[in-house]
Design a protein around this motif. Structure first.
Motif, short mmCIF file in Angstrom:
data_model
loop_
_atom_site.label_atom_id
_atom_site.label_comp_id
_atom_site.label_asym_id
_atom_site.label_seq_id
_atom_site.Cartn_x
_atom_site.Cartn_y
_atom_site.Cartn_z
N SER A 155 -4.52 13.40 -0.71
CA SER A 155 -3.96 12.63 -1.81
C SER A 155 -4.32 11.15 -1.69
O SER A 155 -4.69 10.50 -2.67
CB SER A 155 -2.44 12.79 -1.86
OG SER A 155 -2.08 14.11 -2.16
N ILE A 156 -4.22 10.63 -0.47
CA ILE A 156 -4.53 9.22 -0.27
C ILE A 156 -6.00 8.94 -0.54
O ILE A 156 -6.36 7.90 -1.12
CB ILE A 156 -4.13 8.79 1.16
CG1 ILE A 156 -2.60 8.81 1.29
CG2 ILE A 156 -4.67 7.41 1.49
CD1 ILE A 156 -2.10 8.53 2.68
N ARG A 157 -6.89 9.85 -0.16
CA ARG A 157 -8.32 9.66 -0.46
C ARG A 157 -8.56 9.61 -1.97
O ARG A 157 -9.36 8.81 -2.46
CB ARG A 157 -9.14 10.79 0.17
CG ARG A 157 -9.25 10.71 1.70
CD ARG A 157 -10.37 11.60 2.20
NE ARG A 157 -10.15 13.00 1.86
CZ ARG A 157 -9.49 13.87 2.63
NH1 ARG A 157 -8.97 13.46 3.79
NH2 ARG A 157 -9.35 15.13 2.27
N ILE A 200 1.18 9.90 -5.01
CA ILE A 200 1.44 11.20 -4.39
C ILE A 200 2.58 11.92 -5.12
O ILE A 200 2.52 13.14 -5.34
CB ILE A 200 1.77 11.03 -2.89
CG1 ILE A 200 0.52 10.59 -2.13
CG2 ILE A 200 2.31 12.33 -2.30
CD1 ILE A 200 0.77 10.21 -0.69
N ILE A 235 -6.47 8.63 -4.19
CA ILE A 235 -5.88 7.41 -4.75
C ILE A 235 -6.90 6.29 -4.83
O ILE A 235 -6.95 5.53 -5.82
CB ILE A 235 -4.67 6.97 -3.91
CG1 ILE A 235 -3.53 7.95 -4.12
CG2 ILE A 235 -4.21 5.56 -4.26
CD1 ILE A 235 -2.42 7.81 -3.11
N ASN A 236 -7.73 6.15 -3.81
CA ASN A 236 -8.69 5.05 -3.77
C ASN A 236 -9.65 5.08 -4.96
O ASN A 236 -10.19 4.06 -5.37
CB ASN A 236 -9.49 5.10 -2.46
CG ASN A 236 -8.62 4.79 -1.27
OD1 ASN A 236 -7.68 4.03 -1.37
ND2 ASN A 236 -8.95 5.39 -0.13
N ILE A 265 -6.74 4.53 -8.52
CA ILE A 265 -5.56 3.68 -8.59
C ILE A 265 -5.64 2.63 -9.67
O ILE A 265 -4.62 2.18 -10.20
CB ILE A 265 -5.31 3.01 -7.21
CG1 ILE A 265 -3.87 2.56 -7.10
CG2 ILE A 265 -6.29 1.89 -6.97
CD1 ILE A 265 -2.88 3.63 -7.10
N ARG A 280 0.83 -1.21 0.00
CA ARG A 280 0.00 0.00 0.00
C ARG A 280 0.86 1.25 0.00
O ARG A 280 0.56 2.23 -0.69
CB ARG A 280 -0.92 -0.02 1.21
CG ARG A 280 -1.82 1.21 1.32
CD ARG A 280 -2.73 1.11 2.53
NE ARG A 280 -3.56 2.30 2.66
CZ ARG A 280 -4.41 2.51 3.65
NH1 ARG A 280 -4.53 1.61 4.61
NH2 ARG A 280 -5.12 3.62 3.69
N GLN A 329 2.19 1.90 -3.55
CA GLN A 329 1.12 2.33 -4.44
C GLN A 329 0.72 3.78 -4.15
O GLN A 329 0.61 4.61 -5.07
CB GLN A 329 -0.08 1.40 -4.26
CG GLN A 329 -1.12 1.48 -5.36
CD GLN A 329 -2.12 0.34 -5.22
OE1 GLN A 329 -2.74 0.19 -4.18
NE2 GLN A 329 -2.27 -0.46 -6.25
N GLU A 330 0.55 4.10 -2.90
CA GLU A 330 0.09 5.44 -2.53
C GLU A 330 1.16 6.50 -2.75
O GLU A 330 0.88 7.58 -3.27
CB GLU A 330 -0.37 5.45 -1.08
CG GLU A 330 -1.65 4.66 -0.86
CD GLU A 330 -2.12 4.67 0.58
OE1 GLU A 330 -1.33 5.09 1.47
OE2 GLU A 330 -3.27 4.28 0.84
N THR A 331 2.39 6.21 -2.37
CA THR A 331 3.42 7.24 -2.48
C THR A 331 3.79 7.54 -3.92
O THR A 331 4.13 8.68 -4.24
CB THR A 331 4.68 6.84 -1.69
OG1 THR A 331 5.14 5.56 -2.12
CG2 THR A 331 4.42 6.83 -0.20
#
Length: 302
Positions: A284-286, A80, A288-289, A292, A72, A75-77
């Motif tokens: 940013s993380i929100r 970002i 991504i969902n 992605i 995770r 994927q997230e970074t």
């Protein structure tokens, strides 16, 4: 955690070298990353640097001293980092956003996770055999995977990518792992300047037959020779996993639980990248969902 690492980057027949690479680690986790800034767009070297610095900054923030969810995290970074490029272009008033590929790997415990966007690659070699390789986000490799490329034909230029960081569309990020590591496993991160001039079989053979301190520079020199006067820039970061336990080689054991070391340069000037506060990261993380699994729209010529 014990590992050996060797990194090298050489400018080919290009005016500038837009490749960037580096690694950082805590007592119990390591992040290894490589980015290849894309020609045909402005400031490719800045794009590659922003991507690596974003990953390194978030790794330092989250590795305490381990990453809770490495897949995770990668994927997230990476997404970002893409968003940081868009912010940078907006802050500079650029008509086109700097773009880059990226490949990154986390070693933690006795396992490896990796992710990529674009055509910078990861190879994992064990016992003289290729165990894993990333698949490029290019039209040529996609057609080959679908069995649509007849022998001797190339319907798409291999440099045409369908996703990257900094593109108008959301980036596609492929993640793999965990894979349990064994002593003497070799991991190679590289830009397309290497694999574009040296066959996979030769890359594997060098990694199998030589120490990484010899294999990495030899592969780079071979790629430059094969590429000739118009050779692409060639960048390689090679890692040999030596295991856990008592120090026997390069080790992270001398770091405390809050210790951190890095070869990735420090933060860029404030006017290059807007500082990421907690609210920006959470936003940013929100996002991504929602995006992605979406690929970037359109093609990106390197």
């Amino acid at each position: 955690m014990r590992f050996s690492v060797f990194q090298v980057s050489r400018r080919g027949g290009r005016e500038t070298n837009e490749d960037r690479m580096g690694y950082c680690f805590t007592r119990e986790a390591g992040l290894f990353a490589l980015a290849d800034g894309m020609g045909g767009h402005p400031e490719g070297e800045v794009a590659a640097q922003i991507a690596l610095q974003t990953l390194a900054a978030l790794f330092q923030q989250d590795a305490r001293p381990v990453i809770e969810d490495p897949q995770r995290f990668l994927q997230e970074t990476i997404v970002i980092a893409h968003q940081q490029l868009l912010r940078y272009a907006a802050s500079k008033g650029l008509h086109d956003t700097p773009r880059t590929t990226v490949v990154a790997c986390i070693l933690q415990g006795n396992q490896a996770w990796w992710a990529h966007c674009g055509d910078s690659r990861l190879y994992l070699v064990r016992g003289g055999k290729l165990i894993a390789r990333t698949r490029d986000h290019s039209y040529s490799e996609l057609q080959e995977a679908l069995g649509r490329v007849s022998r001797g034909s190339e319907p798409f230029n291999r440099n045409v990518l369908f996703t990257c960081l900094g593109s108008p569309g959301k980036p596609m990020v492929d993640c793999q792992g965990p894979l349990v590591m064994e002593a003497a496993d070799r991991i190679l991160l590289c830009s397309d300047g290497l694999w574009g001039s040296v066959e996979d079989s030769e890359i594997v053979q060098h990694l199998a037959d030589q120490a990484i301190t010899e294999a990495a520079p030899d592969l780079v020199e071979q790629a430059l020779r094969n590429g000739g006067a118009r050779s692409d820039n060639v960048t390689v970061l090679a890692v040999e996993w030596e295991g856990e336990g008592d120090p026997g080689g390069d080790t992270t054991q001398n770091l405390g639980n809050s210790g951190f070391a890095s070869t990735i340069q420090g933060a860029l000037d404030a006017d290059l990248v807007a500082a990421m506060d907690d609210e920006e990261i959470e936003r940013s993380i929100r996002e991504i969902n929602e995006v992605i699994r979406q690929s970037g729209r359109g093609a990106h010529k390197r």
